[in-house]
Design a protein around this motif. Structure first.
Motif, short mmCIF file in Angstrom:
data_model
loop_
_atom_site.label_atom_id
_atom_site.label_comp_id
_atom_site.label_asym_id
_atom_site.label_seq_id
_atom_site.Cartn_x
_atom_site.Cartn_y
_atom_site.Cartn_z
N ILE A 12 13.12 74.23 41.68
CA ILE A 12 13.57 72.92 42.14
C ILE A 12 13.28 71.91 41.04
O ILE A 12 12.17 71.82 40.52
CB ILE A 12 12.85 72.52 43.46
N GLN A 13 14.30 71.16 40.69
CA GLN A 13 14.24 70.17 39.60
C GLN A 13 14.27 68.77 40.20
O GLN A 13 14.80 68.58 41.29
CB GLN A 13 15.46 70.39 38.69
N ALA A 14 13.72 67.82 39.49
CA ALA A 14 13.78 66.42 39.93
C ALA A 14 15.23 66.03 40.20
O ALA A 14 16.14 66.51 39.53
CB ALA A 14 13.17 65.51 38.87
N PRO A 15 15.48 65.15 41.19
CA PRO A 15 16.85 64.83 41.58
C PRO A 15 17.65 64.04 40.53
O PRO A 15 18.85 63.96 40.64
CB PRO A 15 16.69 64.02 42.85
N LEU A 16 17.01 63.50 39.56
CA LEU A 16 17.68 62.83 38.44
C LEU A 16 16.84 63.08 37.20
O LEU A 16 15.66 62.77 37.19
CB LEU A 16 17.81 61.32 38.69
N PHE A 17 17.46 63.67 36.18
CA PHE A 17 16.70 63.85 34.95
C PHE A 17 17.63 63.93 33.76
O PHE A 17 18.83 64.18 33.89
CB PHE A 17 15.75 65.06 35.03
N SER A 18 17.06 63.67 32.59
CA SER A 18 17.83 63.70 31.36
C SER A 18 17.73 65.08 30.73
O SER A 18 16.65 65.64 30.61
CB SER A 18 17.27 62.64 30.38
N TYR A 19 18.89 65.61 30.35
CA TYR A 19 18.97 66.94 29.74
C TYR A 19 19.99 66.87 28.62
O TYR A 19 21.14 66.47 28.86
CB TYR A 19 19.39 67.96 30.81
N LYS A 20 19.56 67.18 27.40
CA LYS A 20 20.46 67.16 26.24
C LYS A 20 21.16 65.81 26.11
O LYS A 20 22.35 65.73 25.82
CB LYS A 20 21.49 68.29 26.32
N ASN A 21 20.42 64.75 26.37
CA ASN A 21 20.90 63.38 26.27
C ASN A 21 21.99 63.04 27.30
O ASN A 21 22.83 62.17 27.08
CB ASN A 21 21.39 63.06 24.86
N MET A 22 21.99 63.73 28.44
CA MET A 22 22.90 63.45 29.54
C MET A 22 22.08 63.31 30.82
O MET A 22 21.10 64.01 30.99
CB MET A 22 23.90 64.61 29.73
N TRP A 23 22.49 62.41 31.69
CA TRP A 23 21.85 62.32 32.99
C TRP A 23 22.43 63.40 33.90
O TRP A 23 23.65 63.53 34.00
CB TRP A 23 22.09 60.96 33.64
N LEU A 24 21.58 64.15 34.57
CA LEU A 24 22.00 65.13 35.56
C LEU A 24 21.59 64.61 36.94
O LEU A 24 20.46 64.18 37.13
CB LEU A 24 21.34 66.48 35.32
N SER A 25 22.51 64.69 37.89
CA SER A 25 22.24 64.23 39.25
C SER A 25 23.21 64.91 40.21
O SER A 25 24.21 65.48 39.78
CB SER A 25 22.41 62.71 39.35
#
Length: 162
Positions: A94-107
């Motif tokens: 389980i990952q945080a509901p909003l996080f930065s990955y490879k300079n992109m926001w994932l949500s």
């Protein structure tokens, strides 16, 4: 390692094929199709699911059992339809509901346009067939991608072009 993205599996959704994904004859066909796609990945792959993976249905334990057999690493950002039981299992990270990955926001849901600042864009799901008129968003939902997972390189190439 290859990294793939997707969202909105809706495993266990009782009326998914009645109302939304009518190309599947029934829920089992729908769910098995998605599980078969995950099974095609390898132990060198990671699948990031951006929400709405598993409903709290009668078949919840079956889905967890099936996913535990998958060769790839699976990370989930919880979506609005995910079962809270997912916090009490050890098959899916389980990952945080909003996080930065490879300079992109994932949500799961698209974030507010002003919050994209200092990033290439927002990789998300949730919208199914709805469209955003803003090139800074990339929807990895199954409905938008012909029920295929999206490779990280496809997303990076997209954002490089805008």
């Amino acid at each position: 390692m290859s990294v793939y993205f997707s969202s909105d599996f809706h495993l266990g959704h009782k009326v998914i094929t009645d109302k939304y994904r009518t190309m599947f004859p029934d829920r089992d066909s729908h769910d098995n199709h998605i599980l078969d796609k995950v099974a095609e990945l390898t132990k060198k792959d990671m699948l990031l699911v951006l929400g709405d993976m598993i409903f709290d249905s009668d078949d919840y334990e079956r889905y967890i059992g099936e996913l535990s057999k998958m060769p790839c690493r699976i990370k989930l950002l919880m979506g609005n339809h995910d079962s809270l039981k997912l916090y009490r299992q050890d098959v899916i990270e389980i990952q945080a509901p909003l996080f930065s990955y490879k300079n992109m926001w994932l949500s799961h849901c698209p974030i507010h346009p002003q919050e994209i600042r200092n990033r290439l864009g927002n990789v998300h799901g949730h919208l199914h067939f709805a469209e955003l008129d803003d090139a800074r968003y990339f929807d990895v939902g199954l409905d938008k991608n012909n029920y295929e997972f999206v490779h990280l390189d496809t997303i990076k190439d997209y954002f490089r072009k805008i």
